[in-house]
Design an enzyme around this catalytic site. Sequence first.
Site, short mmCIF file in Angstrom:
data_model
loop_
_atom_site.label_atom_id
_atom_site.label_comp_id
_atom_site.label_asym_id
_atom_site.label_seq_id
_atom_site.Cartn_x
_atom_site.Cartn_y
_atom_site.Cartn_z
N CYS A 114 0.82 -1.23 0.00
CA CYS A 114 0.00 0.00 0.00
C CYS A 114 0.85 1.27 0.00
CB CYS A 114 -0.95 0.00 1.17
SG CYS A 114 -2.13 -1.37 1.10
N HIS A 250 -3.30 7.50 1.67
CA HIS A 250 -3.70 6.16 1.25
C HIS A 250 -5.11 5.92 1.78
CE1 HIS A 250 -3.96 1.98 0.56
NE2 HIS A 250 -3.72 1.60 1.80
N ASN A 280 -10.03 -0.08 -0.44
CA ASN A 280 -8.57 0.00 -0.39
C ASN A 280 -8.01 -0.61 -1.68
OD1 ASN A 280 -5.83 -0.30 0.06
ND2 ASN A 280 -6.05 -1.11 2.13
C1 LIG Z 1 -10.10 -4.34 9.49
C2 LIG Z 1 -10.76 -3.32 10.36
C3 LIG Z 1 -11.79 -2.51 9.55
C4 LIG Z 1 -11.51 -4.04 11.47
O1 LIG Z 1 -12.07 -3.13 12.36
P1 LIG Z 1 -11.84 -3.30 13.93
O2 LIG Z 1 -12.69 -2.29 14.56
O3 LIG Z 1 -10.36 -3.26 14.18
O4 LIG Z 1 -12.40 -4.73 14.19
P2 LIG Z 1 -11.68 -6.04 14.75
O5 LIG Z 1 -10.71 -6.58 13.75
O6 LIG Z 1 -11.18 -5.76 16.13
O7 LIG Z 1 -12.90 -7.00 14.81
C5 LIG Z 1 -14.05 -6.71 15.59
C6 LIG Z 1 -15.11 -7.75 15.33
O8 LIG Z 1 -15.68 -7.55 14.02
C7 LIG Z 1 -15.73 -8.79 13.35
N1 LIG Z 1 -15.65 -8.57 11.90
C8 LIG Z 1 -14.54 -8.52 11.12
N2 LIG Z 1 -14.89 -8.29 9.85
C9 LIG Z 1 -16.23 -8.19 9.82
C10 LIG Z 1 -17.17 -7.97 8.80
N3 LIG Z 1 -16.82 -7.78 7.51
N4 LIG Z 1 -18.48 -7.92 9.13
C11 LIG Z 1 -18.88 -8.10 10.41
N5 LIG Z 1 -18.03 -8.33 11.42
C12 LIG Z 1 -16.72 -8.36 11.13
C13 LIG Z 1 -14.55 -9.54 13.89
O9 LIG Z 1 -14.71 -10.94 13.67
C14 LIG Z 1 -14.58 -9.18 15.35
O10 LIG Z 1 -15.54 -9.97 15.97
P3 LIG Z 1 -15.29 -10.54 17.46
O11 LIG Z 1 -15.17 -9.31 18.30
O12 LIG Z 1 -16.50 -11.33 17.70
O13 LIG Z 1 -14.04 -11.34 17.37
C15 LIG Z 1 -9.74 -2.38 10.98
O14 LIG Z 1 -8.96 -3.09 11.91
C16 LIG Z 1 -8.83 -1.80 9.99
O15 LIG Z 1 -9.23 -1.08 9.09
N6 LIG Z 1 -7.52 -2.04 10.13
C17 LIG Z 1 -6.53 -1.51 9.29
C18 LIG Z 1 -6.58 -2.28 8.05
C19 LIG Z 1 -5.88 -1.60 6.98
O16 LIG Z 1 -6.08 -0.45 6.75
N7 LIG Z 1 -5.07 -2.36 6.30
C20 LIG Z 1 -4.44 -1.97 5.16
C21 LIG Z 1 -3.30 -1.10 5.48
S1 LIG Z 1 -2.65 -0.84 3.96
#
Ligand SMILES: CC(C)(COP(=O)(O)OP(=O)(O)OC[C@H]1O[C@@H](n2cnc3c(N)ncnc32)[C@H](O)[C@@H]1OP(=O)(O)O)[C@@H](O)C(=O)NCCC(=O)NCCS
Length: 323
Positions: A114, A250, A280
């Site tokens: 990214c 980004h 993304n």
């Molecule tokens: C991926 C992202 C959106 C998840 O959001 P978050 O608030 O951190 O959520 P978590 O990963 O802690 O997960 C919380 C819950 O949502 C659930 N969950 C994950 N994806 C889900 C989806 N698509 N729909 C519903 N629930 C979902 C998880 O299973 C978890 O459930 P649990 O609490 O029962 O285990 C976030 O972490 C994020 O954007 N991270 C950075 C990713 C990124 O930008 N990466 C690229 C960098 S280049």
Amino acid sequence: MTRRAVVIGAGHYLPERIVENAEFEATLDTSDEWIRSRSGIERRHFAAEGETTSQMATRAAQAALKSAGRTADDVDAIVLATSTADLTFPSAATMVQSQLGMTSGFAFDVQAVCAGFVYALANANALIASGQADRVLVIGAETFSRIMDWTDRSTCVLFGDGAGAVLLEAQDGTGSSDDRGILATDLNSDGRYRDLLYVDGGVATQNTGHLRMQGNQVFRHAVEKLAATAHTALDRAGVAADDVDWIVPHQANIRIIQGTAKKMGLPMDKVVVTVQDHGNTSAASIPLALSVGVERGQIKPGDLLVTEAIGGGLAWGAVVLRW
Ligand SMILES: CC(C)(COP(=O)(O)OP(=O)(O)OC[C@H]1O[C@@H](n2cnc3c(N)ncnc32)[C@H](O)[C@@H]1OP(=O)(O)O)[C@@H](O)C(=O)NCCC(=O)NCCS
């Protein structure tokens, strides 16, 4: 006199197929509401069957050339940021070179996931500053839909496909921060974090593999590292955060974008946001946002921009430029 790499054109290409969040509800335990509230994403584009990264990159490059009023004959080099090249080799950049009808110059890929477009801009800037090239096409293009695990709701709803490009041209500047062009760059990586975001396939496994991500861990690193790299690049350019007209970040997650702007002390009305429409798109997200920002009438000649990105590696960085 200082040789500056000035953006003289920008363009983008998005595949025709648009997938709204609600479409995932049919196959996954997810909802439009969850995706929207946690990531800011509403829809994304997916490449058609058989449509490749190099083909999308070529379309974006053609749009950038058109907006600059130049042709492929004017280009000395192509630097293409991608982690989803059509084949293991040759580079997608050389495929673009042939698709543009170029029989001279040189082309290569940059792979920093990214952060790829920021790395590509910094490399292209160095090629221009050193006199190796006068005009460089810098492209970000990805087909992340080909490396998704469609059963993993925590990743497959977040990514999209697309391509963006800018044409850089060597121009004489005074050496001050009033010059147009790239004013400063800052690149970083830390391979200790490679397990936070990776693809579990490649030459070693003899298959393409799927993206794996510990999203909340990546999130934790993102805001802090992005604000820090942006500040470093601004310091190097000799400008203050208050001087910035546009942050072009980004586009991974609206909460990361908001957190970084807040940490930099800048309001969201100085941020170009496209994540809701593109998801993304990895290395393509910044050039897509640049091109869309120009189209929307947000980015204008003379504006001071800071771009920043973080991704697998971890790799991250920032570029400060005057449009
Ligand atoms: C991926 C992202 C959106 C998840 O959001 P978050 O608030 O951190 O959520 P978590 O990963 O802690 O997960 C919380 C819950 O949502 C659930 N969950 C994950 N994806 C889900 C989806 N698509 N729909 C519903 N629930 C979902 C998880 O299973 C978890 O459930 P649990 O609490 O029962 O285990 C976030 O972490 C994020 O954007 N991270 C950075 C990713 C990124 O930008 N990466 C690229 C960098 S280049």
